[in-house]
Design an enzyme around this catalytic site. Structure first.
Site, mmCIF file in Angstrom:
data_model
loop_
_atom_site.group_PDB
_atom_site.id
_atom_site.type_symbol
_atom_site.label_atom_id
_atom_site.label_comp_id
_atom_site.label_asym_id
_atom_site.label_seq_id
_atom_site.Cartn_x
_atom_site.Cartn_y
_atom_site.Cartn_z
ATOM 1 N N CYS A 169 -16.205 -31.485 -77.834
ATOM 2 C CA CYS A 169 -16.313 -30.419 -76.833
ATOM 3 C C CYS A 169 -16.833 -29.110 -77.403
ATOM 4 O O CYS A 169 -17.059 -28.154 -76.657
ATOM 5 C CB CYS A 169 -14.958 -30.193 -76.176
ATOM 6 S SG CYS A 169 -14.196 -31.723 -75.586
ATOM 7 N N HIS A 308 -11.998 -21.567 -73.714
ATOM 8 C CA HIS A 308 -12.216 -23.009 -73.591
ATOM 9 C C HIS A 308 -11.493 -23.496 -72.339
ATOM 10 O O HIS A 308 -12.036 -24.264 -71.561
ATOM 11 C CB HIS A 308 -11.707 -23.722 -74.846
ATOM 12 C CG HIS A 308 -12.091 -25.155 -74.927
ATOM 13 N ND1 HIS A 308 -13.402 -25.587 -74.825
ATOM 14 C CD2 HIS A 308 -11.338 -26.285 -75.090
ATOM 15 C CE1 HIS A 308 -13.446 -26.907 -74.934
ATOM 16 N NE2 HIS A 308 -12.202 -27.351 -75.085
ATOM 17 N N GLU A 319 -4.501 -22.198 -77.093
ATOM 18 C CA GLU A 319 -5.605 -21.240 -77.107
ATOM 19 C C GLU A 319 -5.064 -19.833 -76.856
ATOM 20 O O GLU A 319 -5.531 -18.861 -77.462
ATOM 21 C CB GLU A 319 -6.675 -21.581 -76.072
ATOM 22 C CG GLU A 319 -7.892 -20.665 -76.176
ATOM 23 C CD GLU A 319 -9.035 -21.019 -75.244
ATOM 24 O OE1 GLU A 319 -10.125 -20.425 -75.397
ATOM 25 O OE2 GLU A 319 -8.850 -21.881 -74.350
ATOM 26 N N LYS A 340 -14.378 -23.435 -66.505
ATOM 27 C CA LYS A 340 -14.018 -24.809 -66.156
ATOM 28 C C LYS A 340 -13.190 -24.891 -64.879
ATOM 29 O O LYS A 340 -13.033 -25.972 -64.316
ATOM 30 C CB LYS A 340 -13.268 -25.469 -67.325
ATOM 31 C CG LYS A 340 -14.135 -25.674 -68.558
ATOM 32 C CD LYS A 340 -13.354 -26.330 -69.695
ATOM 33 C CE LYS A 340 -14.209 -26.527 -70.938
ATOM 34 N NZ LYS A 340 -14.543 -25.246 -71.613
ATOM 35 N N HIS A 345 -14.988 -29.758 -67.098
ATOM 36 C CA HIS A 345 -15.262 -29.812 -68.533
ATOM 37 C C HIS A 345 -16.503 -30.660 -68.778
ATOM 38 O O HIS A 345 -16.487 -31.867 -68.571
ATOM 39 C CB HIS A 345 -14.055 -30.422 -69.247
ATOM 40 C CG HIS A 345 -14.068 -30.206 -70.729
ATOM 41 N ND1 HIS A 345 -15.195 -29.847 -71.435
ATOM 42 C CD2 HIS A 345 -13.076 -30.324 -71.653
ATOM 43 C CE1 HIS A 345 -14.897 -29.741 -72.708
ATOM 44 N NE2 HIS A 345 -13.609 -30.011 -72.877
ATOM 45 N N PHE A 404 -12.002 -32.119 -79.772
ATOM 46 C CA PHE A 404 -11.170 -33.152 -80.394
ATOM 47 C C PHE A 404 -11.577 -33.293 -81.860
ATOM 48 O O PHE A 404 -12.762 -33.251 -82.202
ATOM 49 C CB PHE A 404 -11.364 -34.500 -79.698
ATOM 50 C CG PHE A 404 -10.642 -34.626 -78.380
ATOM 51 C CD1 PHE A 404 -9.726 -33.691 -77.954
ATOM 52 C CD2 PHE A 404 -10.874 -35.735 -77.571
ATOM 53 C CE1 PHE A 404 -9.063 -33.824 -76.749
ATOM 54 C CE2 PHE A 404 -10.210 -35.887 -76.357
ATOM 55 C CZ PHE A 404 -9.315 -34.924 -75.941
#
Length: 418
Positions: A169, A308, A319, A340, A345, A404
């Site tokens: 991502c 994010h 975050e 998002k 996403h 990830f």
């Protein structure tokens, strides 16, 4: 050698529409670009909603030399088509074909987290049914994730640094950051950079669903609710964001429109877990610090963070912690929101499309809301712009992407000053 790097062109293919104008209009109107999944039976996986690009008409680009004709389109996966079309728009927006630049000083760096998964699945079915002799001769060059960058190079004649960044991502943000580095350090004068992805099919959705990463909500307005206490997973989207990055003096000399300057880029790794961010927020926070320091800014200089903000339990919580690590006492003052909440996403394309948002935010003095937020979470206790859009001068922006594997990437955008 250290040179300034600016953004002179933008292109986007998103669930809110194809083209920056339509996309940005949707952002400013707080539209939600989600739809109910209809191309397969969702009963088996329980996920009902995705962020699909519904207005993409490839035939509209058949007559453009820097896009593709009908024959070429049959030999491109959807993720590559998205990137080519977004690059076409970005170059047009930049107002130059850069024929005055040495082609070996013009590059293309486009990230993709997964690449041609749809094609892989269809060719695998063919393999099982009819054997290896029936696999398409174009399978490999259509599927590999670097083909978006490679195809754009073929269409533009840019022969400098050309590669694909694949860091889940964080791919799109890493791609833009690496392009920034190439220009800043004197290896390139111009670079097409961004990310692209198209994975909205049952196999990929099923994999994410089994990880408990996707929202199973049937409510379009509450499926992606970053930082909300009732968040229950992200909505998978698709699309592409492409930027034209240019050395400042070259852009200035040709009278280019400049959206913003990229001042800094931080890249770190949690080194912690396959999927969970580091609970202390140390590494992601350090990425933000590095980006600000390179840009010559302090936390009090940053007006906005495009988070994010995936709408998953752990990401939003950690975050938030990372922002506190990076900003200290200023964390309560900086405005934060998640794109998002409107487009879902986009995996490897997420950071690139969000970079388009950052550039437009600086240009227009506009910070969009985190749409759909209703229920406060005591563990997510910063200012997520939950009361609506904000019109103000935007001098500096951070954009975070967390992938990830613990991959963290932060870009620092700022208003251009002479």
């Amino acid at each position: 050698m250290s040179r300034r790097v600016v953004i002179t062109g933008l292109g986007a293919v998103t669930p809110l529409g194809t083209g920056v104008e339509k996309f940005w209009e949707g952002i400013k109107e707080n539209k939600i670009g989600f739809s109910m999944i209809e191309h397969f039976d969702t009963e088996r996986i329980g996920v009902k909603i995705c962020g699909a690009v519904t207005d993409f008409d490839e035939t509209a680009y058949y007559d453009y030399a820097d896009c593709f004709d009908k024959k070429e389109a049959r030999r491109m996966d959807r993720f590559t088509k998205f990137a080519v079309v977004a690059a076409h728009e970005a170059i047009k927006d930049a107002g130059s074909d850069f024929s005055d630049v040495d082609p070996y000083r013009a590059g293309v760096i486009v990230g993709s987290g997964i690449g041609g998964i749809d094609l892989t699945l269809s060719e695998h079915e063919k393999f099982l049914e009819k054997g290896p002799g029936r696999i398409s001769v174009f399978f490999i060059p259509m599927m590999i994730s670097n083909m978006a960058a490679g195809t754009i190079s073929m269409k533009t004649g840019f022969r400098g640094a050309n590669f694909d960044v694949s860091s889940a991502c964080a791919s799109g943000t890493h791609a833009i950051g690496e392009a920034f580095r190439k220009i800043k350090d004197g290896y390139l004068d111009v670079c097409i950079a961004g990310g692209t992805e198209s994975t909205n099919e049952e196999f990929t959705l099923g994999g994410f669903a089994n990880m408990k990463a996707l929202s199973k909500s049937g409510d379009l307005s509450r499926a992606s609710v970053p930082f909300d206490k009732e968040r229950n997973g992200f909505v998978l989207g698709e699309g592409s964001g492409i930027l034209v990055l240019e050395e400042y003096e070259h852009a200035k000399a040709r009278g280019a429109k400049i959206y913003a300057e990229i001042g800094g880029y931080g890249a770190t790794c949690d080194g912690y877990h396959m999927t969970s961010p580091m609970p202390t927020g140390e590494a992601a926070g350090m990425g933000m610090k590095i980006a600000m320091q390179e840009a010559g800014l302090t936390p009090s200089d940053v007006d906005y963070i495009n988070a994010h903000g995936t709408s998953t339990g752990l990401n939003d919580k950690y975050e938030t912690t990372a922002i506190k690590v990076a900003f200290g006492d200023e964390a309560e003052n900086v405005k934060i929101s998640s794109t998002k909440s409107m487009i879902g996403h986009l995996l490897g394309a997420a950071g690139a499309v969000e970079a388009v948002v950052c550039a437009k935010s600086i240009e227009e003095g506009f910070i969009h809301a985190t749409v759909g937020y209703k229920v406060p979470d005591e563990e997510c206790d910063l200012n997520y712009c939950t009361d609506g859009n904000i019109n103000q001068e935007v001098r500096a922006v951070l954009s975070n992407s967390l992938g990830f594997g613990g991959h963290n990437a932060t870009l620092c955008f700022k208003k251009v000053t002479d």
